[in-house]
Design a protein around this motif. Structure first.
Motif, mmCIF file in Angstrom:
data_model
loop_
_atom_site.group_PDB
_atom_site.id
_atom_site.type_symbol
_atom_site.label_atom_id
_atom_site.label_comp_id
_atom_site.label_asym_id
_atom_site.label_seq_id
_atom_site.Cartn_x
_atom_site.Cartn_y
_atom_site.Cartn_z
ATOM 1 N N ASP A 62 0.820 -1.212 0.000
ATOM 2 C CA ASP A 62 0.000 0.000 0.000
ATOM 3 C C ASP A 62 0.854 1.262 0.000
ATOM 4 O O ASP A 62 0.307 2.375 0.088
ATOM 5 N N HIS A 63 2.163 1.109 -0.074
ATOM 6 C CA HIS A 63 3.032 2.284 -0.218
ATOM 7 C C HIS A 63 2.753 2.908 -1.587
ATOM 8 O O HIS A 63 2.620 2.200 -2.585
ATOM 9 N N PRO A 64 2.655 4.230 -1.664
ATOM 10 C CA PRO A 64 2.385 4.857 -2.966
ATOM 11 C C PRO A 64 3.367 4.446 -4.049
ATOM 12 O O PRO A 64 2.981 4.308 -5.219
ATOM 13 N N ALA A 65 4.636 4.245 -3.694
ATOM 14 C CA ALA A 65 5.620 3.879 -4.717
ATOM 15 C C ALA A 65 5.266 2.544 -5.359
ATOM 16 O O ALA A 65 5.418 2.372 -6.576
ATOM 17 N N PHE A 66 4.806 1.575 -4.551
ATOM 18 C CA PHE A 66 4.434 0.278 -5.134
ATOM 19 C C PHE A 66 3.166 0.409 -5.966
ATOM 20 O O PHE A 66 3.043 -0.202 -7.037
ATOM 21 N N GLN A 67 2.224 1.204 -5.500
ATOM 22 C CA GLN A 67 0.997 1.390 -6.272
ATOM 23 C C GLN A 67 1.294 2.029 -7.619
ATOM 24 O O GLN A 67 0.755 1.607 -8.653
ATOM 25 N N LEU A 68 2.167 3.020 -7.631
ATOM 26 C CA LEU A 68 2.544 3.653 -8.895
ATOM 27 C C LEU A 68 3.335 2.695 -9.772
ATOM 28 O O LEU A 68 3.201 2.698 -11.008
ATOM 29 N N HIS A 69 4.166 1.865 -9.149
ATOM 30 C CA HIS A 69 4.920 0.840 -9.880
ATOM 31 C C HIS A 69 3.977 -0.111 -10.596
ATOM 32 O O HIS A 69 4.134 -0.375 -11.798
ATOM 33 N N ARG A 70 2.983 -0.630 -9.882
ATOM 34 C CA ARG A 70 2.062 -1.600 -10.487
ATOM 35 C C ARG A 70 1.144 -0.938 -11.507
ATOM 36 O O ARG A 70 0.658 -1.600 -12.433
ATOM 37 N N ALA A 71 0.899 0.362 -11.335
ATOM 38 C CA ALA A 71 -0.009 1.064 -12.242
ATOM 39 C C ALA A 71 0.702 1.591 -13.486
ATOM 40 O O ALA A 71 0.076 2.261 -14.310
ATOM 41 N N GLY A 72 2.003 1.303 -13.593
ATOM 42 C CA GLY A 72 2.728 1.676 -14.799
ATOM 43 C C GLY A 72 3.063 3.139 -14.921
ATOM 44 O O GLY A 72 3.247 3.652 -16.034
ATOM 45 N N VAL A 73 3.192 3.825 -13.801
ATOM 46 C CA VAL A 73 3.544 5.251 -13.853
ATOM 47 C C VAL A 73 5.019 5.385 -14.241
ATOM 48 O O VAL A 73 5.882 4.749 -13.619
#
Length: 753
Positions: free
Chosen positions: A401-412
């Protein structure tokens, strides 16, 4: 400077990461120096394109090449395929640097882990897939699969000499699971120590002499030879150096510019050991000044005398009070009353979990615990009582749930390489990751994906985390240290020790691995003693097993200077008194305080908390057990022998008592049940402790791992006053002693052993 650091030592088939240092000195546009502005959390980009690795030299028969890994190539990998010296060149913005990698022969042998159907609770004969994980694959599911063979599940693995443990996870789950053990015969590691001096008493003779003292492994037949290596960051070159056997010499004038010479040495016999390092300086323009000698791999002197108290933060304040930094600060006097001088706090950064190891913000404290200012105020409160504070550093992973992982999985863009990725076919979790890859995780830790240290941006991010907290605290306990690359820890050590030589680095490596001693960590989990004490406490091993476990440090290749943390429980383990037999906690705790090393008390151990992470028992805690721990701390503080290095077995005969009835034993493990529950040893010697300056009067420790008491006789003359209780434990006039759980007696030096 982005130089990748000291020479690296490995074996054929073992990968070494190649990484530029100081990534905070890189601009987003690829230039050096200016750096990226500090951000609250994960930085995007790190000028990775500024770096290129190439293999400049390798052994004649080698086909090895640089592997760019899961990143841009700024961090790459080299897996030697032949013994010898490899030279990798790093093209960096400010020039070209060399990374020397010395590869020794592969000592691994094929071995087979096997689990029969009857060894598993439940029918697993038709399991679809069985993951096997252990230290050999960093406890990663999905990479090694067992096969079905003659009513059993088996896995072949290439393993170095020693004892190995593996977990078989059926249908990639720990429900059910089974363990298997295998022993690979072969030599253990030799050891080496470096010392330096002037060649003569006359300063006009400016030659510096470095001497290597190599020691064979405990089971080794071959006398080790020594390989010296220089550090590519220094001005000292091989043209300045003469090597003759175990001595390396060079003129002090070769360092006249005030530089440093770092000398590394590796012991080599049937296999190689870890390197020792000296950092040398010479003052004076002509190199004839004072020789400065530093041992950068050794722990600060205070660590050898430390007594550690671990607090599981959110359960410490009690039943009706929410734990906050302010509430902990109000209870510092209790911690001080125990006599300890170091406190280790479980993670205090933002996290959705009570244990705190699933971080969602590595730069701020958890809101439920308090503000950063309140945290610093609590640290200062500990400091008022001369108690150092150790911060739990979690840099192997974050929460998913860290923003960095969420952005990683979302292809940012910019976050592609922040986390490890594995092919979806190796995904052993029950999570649909909705893509062609899955995050790298250990065990079944699906909620804490591994960070990708092939990314220079991640390395900079984690170094920023370290720089954020290091000025506030006195040390780091490094969570899942075994999951983070060695090269990164070497960089962290140099970075922290340059600012504060007294700073502590404690590794969590379970089972412990000697490689993390090599210019990385000051203090090491002693998993060998931990498991031995558990086996003694459950009746699965004789009491003398703890002395065998003590010898495992040398067998694994740890030098005598290494410091080990001795413990009976922590937040990851069941409580000793809950899991083991009645009457065994007190002698087990006494073992951790009367053997060399830094003892740990896990909060509640001294109050009788039965749950692994249970609420601290304040109003109904075991007062007698608390007092017992206070006396252990005080005795270790008062008696230099208990902080020294010398440990020698003492013959002990059980003449009466024990839970199994009266027994008359001749001494030694295995003679009868009562004797198997008793161990005795002498403690003496100057050791390496900062508080032990001379050979001390010996003490004799007797431990009884059972309920009730026993009468024993020792093959050693002692005074009969127990230093723990102040009572006379003589049981008659014939030299017999009455022991309930633990006694510490002063030896009679005139009589001897």
């Amino acid at each position: 400077m982005h130089h990748p650091g000291p020479p690296r030592f490995t074996s054929v088939g073992e990968s070494v990461e190649l990484a530029p240092r100081n990534p905070d000195r890189i601009c987003d546009d690829g230039g050096a120096e200016g750096g990226v502005e500090d951000q609250d959390d994960a930085p995007v980009g790190a000028g990775d394109g500024s770096f290129r690795w190439r293999l400049a030299d390798r052994p004649v028969d080698s086909d090895a090449a640089v592997d760019p890994g899961q990143g841009s190539g700024a961090v790459s990998h080299l897996t030697p395929d032949e013994p010898g010296v490899y030279v990798a060149e790093l093209e960096a913005p400010e020039g070209v640097h060399e990374q020397v990698v010395r590869a020794f022969p592969d000592v691994r042998h094929e071995a087979t882990f096997r689990v029969a159907d009857e060894d598993v609770e439940g029918d697993v004969s038709d399991a679809d897939r069985v993951s096997v994980l252990g230290a050999f694959n960093d406890f990663t599911m999905g990479t090694h699969r067992a096969r079905r063979e003659n009513g059993a599940w088996v896995l072949d693995a290439s393993l170095p000499p020693g004892d190995h443990d593996a977990i078989f996870a059926f249908d990639d789950s720990f429900d059910p699971y089974a363990r298997a053990e295998v022993t690979v015969e072969g030599p253990e590691r030799p050891r080496v120590r470096l010392d330096a001096r002037r060649a003569g008493d006359d300063r006009e003779d400016d030659e510096v002499v470095v001497t290597a003292t190599a020691r064979a492994a405990p089971d080794g037949d071959e006398a080790p030879r020594v390989e010296f290596h220089l550090d590519g960051r220094d001005g000292l070159s091989w043209d300045d150096v003469t090597v003759d056997g175990d001595e390396l010499r060079f003129p002090g004038s070769s360092m006249a510019d005030g530089g440093v010479a770092r000398i590394h040495a590796v012991p080599v016999a049937e296999r190689h050991g870890i390197a020792d390092t000296l950092s040398l300086t010479v003052d004076g323009e002509d190199g004839g000044g004072t020789l400065g000698v530093d041992r950068p791999a050794d722990a600060p002197g205070w660590v050898r005398d430390a007594t550690i108290y671990q607090i599981f933060v959110r359960e410490f304040a009690g039943e009706t009070v929410d734990t906050t930094f302010r509430e902990i600060a109000r209870r510092v006097e209790y911690v001080a009353s125990l006599g300890v001088d170091t406190v280790w706090l479980t993670p205090v950064v933002a996290s959705p979990t009570r244990h705190g190891y699933h971080a969602t913000d590595l730069f701020d404290t958890a809101a439920d615990l308090g503000t950063r200012a309140e945290f610093e105020s609590m640290v200062e409160r500990f400091h008022e009582f001369d108690i150092r504070v150790v911060f739990d550093l979690v840099v192997n992973h974050t929460s998913r749930d860290h923003p960095a992982f969420q952005l990683h999985r979302a292809g940012v863009p910019g976050y592609e390489d922040h986390y490890e990725r594995v092919p979806v076919e190796e995904n052993a979790t029950d999570v649909d990751w909705a893509g062609d890859d899955a995050p790298g995780v250990y065990f079944n830790w699906t909620q804490i994906p591994n960070l990708n240290y092939d990314s220079l941006a991640v390395r900079r991010w984690m170094l920023d985390v370290i720089d954020e907290w290091a000025p506030v605290v006195d040390g780091f306990r490094c969570d899942v240290a075994w999951g983070v690359p060695h090269g990164f820890w070497k960089e962290v050590r140099e970075r922290l020790k340059a600012a504060s030589p007294e700073f502590l680095l404690l590794d969590e490596t379970v089972p412990r691995r000697v490689g993390f001693r090599e210019n990385e960590f000051d203090l090491h989990y002693d998993t060998d003693l931990y498991y031995a004490l558990r086996d003694v406490g459950t009746g699965d091993a004789p009491a003398t097993a703890l002395l065998d476990a003590l010898g495992a440090s040398a067998q694994r290749g740890y030098p005598d200077e290494a410091v080990h943390m001795r413990y009976v429980e922590n937040h990851d383990e069941e409580r000793y008194a809950t899991e083991c037999d009645e009457g065994t906690l007190r002698p087990a705790a006494a073992a951790t305080f009367t053997l060399p090393g830094a003892p740990l008390i896990y909060y509640g151990q001294e109050r009788g908390v039965p749950e692994q992470r249970g609420t601290m028992r304040w109003h109904d805690g075991d007062a007698a057990l608390t007092d017992y721990h206070r006396r252990l701390v005080a005795l270790r503080t008062e008696e230099p022998a208990l902080r020294a290095d010398g440990v020698e077995p003492v013959g002990v005969e059980v003449v009466e008592g024990g839970a199994d009835g009266d027994g008359v034993g001749a001494g030694g493990a295995g003679t009868d049940p009562a004797t198997d529950r008793v161990v005795a040893y002498e403690r003496s010697g100057a050791g390496e402790s900062a508080s032990v300056d001379a050979v001390t009067d010996p003490l004799v420790v007797v431990l009884h791992f059972d309920s009730g008491s026993v009468t024993v006789r020792l093959d050693y003359a002692v005074d009969t006053t127990d230093l723990l209780t102040g009572t006379d434990v003589a049981a008659g006039d014939d030299g017999a002693l009455r022991v309930e759980d633990a006694v510490v007696l002063r030896g009679r030096p005139s009589t001897g052993n």
